[in-house]
Write a protein that holds these residues in place. Structure first.
Motif, PDB file in Angstrom:
ATOM      1  N   UNK A   1      38.260  63.939  39.057  1.00 10.47           N
ATOM      2  CA  UNK A   1      38.249  62.431  38.857  1.00 10.47           C
ATOM      3  C   UNK A   1      37.818  61.617  40.075  1.00 10.47           C
ATOM      4  N   UNK A   2      38.555  61.956  41.082  1.00  8.52           N
ATOM      5  CA  UNK A   2      38.138  61.235  42.293  1.00  8.52           C
ATOM      6  C   UNK A   2      36.664  61.472  42.832  1.00  8.52           C
ATOM      7  N   UNK A   3      36.291  62.832  42.600  1.00  9.55           N
ATOM      8  CA  UNK A   3      34.900  63.120  42.939  1.00  9.55           C
ATOM      9  C   UNK A   3      34.024  62.222  41.995  1.00  9.55           C
ATOM     10  N   UNK A   4      34.404  62.278  40.719  1.00 10.21           N
ATOM     11  CA  UNK A   4      33.324  61.381  39.755  1.00 10.21           C
ATOM     12  C   UNK A   4      33.351  59.941  40.219  1.00 10.21           C
ATOM     13  N   UNK A   5      34.625  59.375  40.453  1.00  4.66           N
ATOM     14  CA  UNK A   5      34.410  58.031  41.168  1.00  4.66           C
ATOM     15  C   UNK A   5      33.951  57.685  42.300  1.00  4.66           C
ATOM     16  N   UNK A   6      33.991  58.723  43.177  1.00  4.02           N
ATOM     17  CA  UNK A   6      33.425  58.477  44.492  1.00  4.02           C
ATOM     18  C   UNK A   6      31.651  58.410  44.365  1.00  4.02           C
TER      19      UNK A   6
ATOM     20  N   UNK B   1      30.523  55.191  43.002  1.00  2.33           N
ATOM     21  CA  UNK B   1      30.567  54.316  43.726  1.00  2.33           C
ATOM     22  C   UNK B   1      29.359  54.199  44.817  1.00  2.33           C
ATOM     23  N   UNK B   2      29.012  55.732  45.105  1.00  3.97           N
ATOM     24  CA  UNK B   2      27.752  55.853  46.258  1.00  3.97           C
ATOM     25  C   UNK B   2      26.557  56.180  45.386  1.00  3.97           C
ATOM     26  N   UNK B   3      26.535  56.122  43.982  1.00  5.50           N
ATOM     27  CA  UNK B   3      25.286  56.610  43.570  1.00  5.50           C
ATOM     28  C   UNK B   3      24.201  55.849  43.658  1.00  5.50           C
ATOM     29  N   UNK B   4      24.310  54.595  43.391  1.00  5.26           N
ATOM     30  CA  UNK B   4      23.165  53.623  43.622  1.00  5.26           C
ATOM     31  C   UNK B   4      22.647  53.666  44.897  1.00  5.26           C
ATOM     32  N   UNK B   5      23.387  53.878  46.193  1.00  2.00           N
ATOM     33  CA  UNK B   5      22.919  54.043  47.412  1.00  2.00           C
ATOM     34  C   UNK B   5      22.463  55.303  47.770  1.00  2.00           C
ATOM     35  N   UNK B   6      22.555  56.248  47.044  1.00  2.00           N
ATOM     36  CA  UNK B   6      22.076  57.814  47.428  1.00  2.00           C
ATOM     37  C   UNK B   6      21.098  58.185  46.163  1.00  2.00           C
ATOM     38  N   UNK B   7      20.767  57.323  45.571  1.00  2.00           N
ATOM     39  CA  UNK B   7      19.902  57.732  44.454  1.00  2.00           C
ATOM     40  C   UNK B   7      18.465  58.033  45.073  1.00  2.00           C
TER      41      UNK B   7
ATOM     42  N   UNK C   1      18.930  61.001  39.673  1.00  2.00           N
ATOM     43  CA  UNK C   1      18.658  59.666  39.769  1.00  2.00           C
ATOM     44  C   UNK C   1      19.455  58.935  38.466  1.00  2.00           C
ATOM     45  N   UNK C   2      18.886  59.163  37.388  1.00  2.00           N
ATOM     46  CA  UNK C   2      19.501  58.808  36.319  1.00  2.00           C
ATOM     47  C   UNK C   2      20.929  58.972  36.102  1.00  2.00           C
ATOM     48  N   UNK C   3      21.554  60.247  36.513  1.00  2.00           N
ATOM     49  CA  UNK C   3      23.039  60.618  36.425  1.00  2.00           C
ATOM     50  C   UNK C   3      23.627  59.704  37.430  1.00  2.00           C
ATOM     51  N   UNK C   4      23.286  59.556  38.553  1.00  2.00           N
ATOM     52  CA  UNK C   4      23.707  58.882  39.764  1.00  2.00           C
ATOM     53  C   UNK C   4      23.977  57.359  39.254  1.00  2.00           C
ATOM     54  N   UNK C   5      22.759  56.999  38.809  1.00  7.06           N
ATOM     55  CA  UNK C   5      22.842  55.394  38.359  1.00  7.06           C
ATOM     56  C   UNK C   5      23.781  55.174  37.200  1.00  7.06           C
ATOM     57  N   UNK C   6      23.876  56.289  36.228  1.00  8.52           N
ATOM     58  CA  UNK C   6      24.437  55.990  35.083  1.00  8.52           C
ATOM     59  C   UNK C   6      26.143  56.045  35.112  1.00  8.52           C
ATOM     60  N   UNK C   7      26.564  56.782  36.036  1.00  3.38           N
ATOM     61  CA  UNK C   7      28.177  57.026  36.368  1.00  3.38           C
ATOM     62  C   UNK C   7      28.663  55.883  36.113  1.00  3.38           C
TER      63      UNK C   7
ATOM     64  N   UNK D   1      28.220  53.133  34.612  1.00  6.37           N
ATOM     65  CA  UNK D   1      28.323  52.489  33.325  1.00  6.37           C
ATOM     66  C   UNK D   1      29.229  53.332  32.618  1.00  6.37           C
ATOM     67  N   UNK D   2      29.261  54.498  32.638  1.00  9.90           N
ATOM     68  CA  UNK D   2      30.069  55.534  32.097  1.00  9.90           C
ATOM     69  C   UNK D   2      31.685  55.251  32.265  1.00  9.90           C
ATOM     70  N   UNK D   3      31.720  55.205  33.400  1.00 15.78           N
ATOM     71  CA  UNK D   3      33.466  54.461  33.862  1.00 15.78           C
ATOM     72  C   UNK D   3      33.700  53.234  33.871  1.00 15.78           C
ATOM     73  N   UNK D   4      32.665  52.319  33.650  1.00 20.28           N
ATOM     74  CA  UNK D   4      32.936  51.061  33.400  1.00 20.28           C
ATOM     75  C   UNK D   4      33.394  50.357  34.771  1.00 20.28           C
ATOM     76  N   UNK D   5      32.820  50.751  36.021  1.00 20.14           N
ATOM     77  CA  UNK D   5      33.080  50.363  37.282  1.00 20.14           C
ATOM     78  C   UNK D   5      32.460  48.894  37.460  1.00 20.14           C
TER      79      UNK D   5
END
Length: 73
Positions: free
Chosen positions: A14-19, A22-28, A61-67, A69-73
């Motif tokens: 869960x911590x890895x998914x949250x991490x 948070x960083x997905x949009x920057x590293x996509x 990129x789709x997975x990194x940017x959709x995470x 939304x999935x977690x509602x962060x």
């Protein structure tokens, strides 16, 4: 908590998914809206680690940017 290995593994996951969320949009590797008509349905490669979908969008990129939304962060 140290004796319950499944709980610890779940918290780490869960911590890895949250991490990543948070960083997905920057590293996509590519913007999600970028559609390449010349590269639909490509298999995984060095340029596209998870390949592309039917519209030529990078799956990673789709997975990194959709995470988020999935977690509602």
């Amino acid at each position: 908590m140290r004796r319950n290995h499944l709980l610890l593994a779940g918290l780490v996951l869960l911590g890895l998914i949250a991490f990543v969320s948070l960083l997905g949009p920057f590293v996509a590797p590519i913007e999600l809206a970028e559609i390449g008509a010349t590269r639909p349905r490509r298999t995984p490669s060095a340029a596209h680690w998870l390949g592309t979908d039917t519209q030529g969008r990078d799956v990673l990129a789709t997975l990194l940017l959709a995470t988020p939304q999935t977690l509602k962060i």
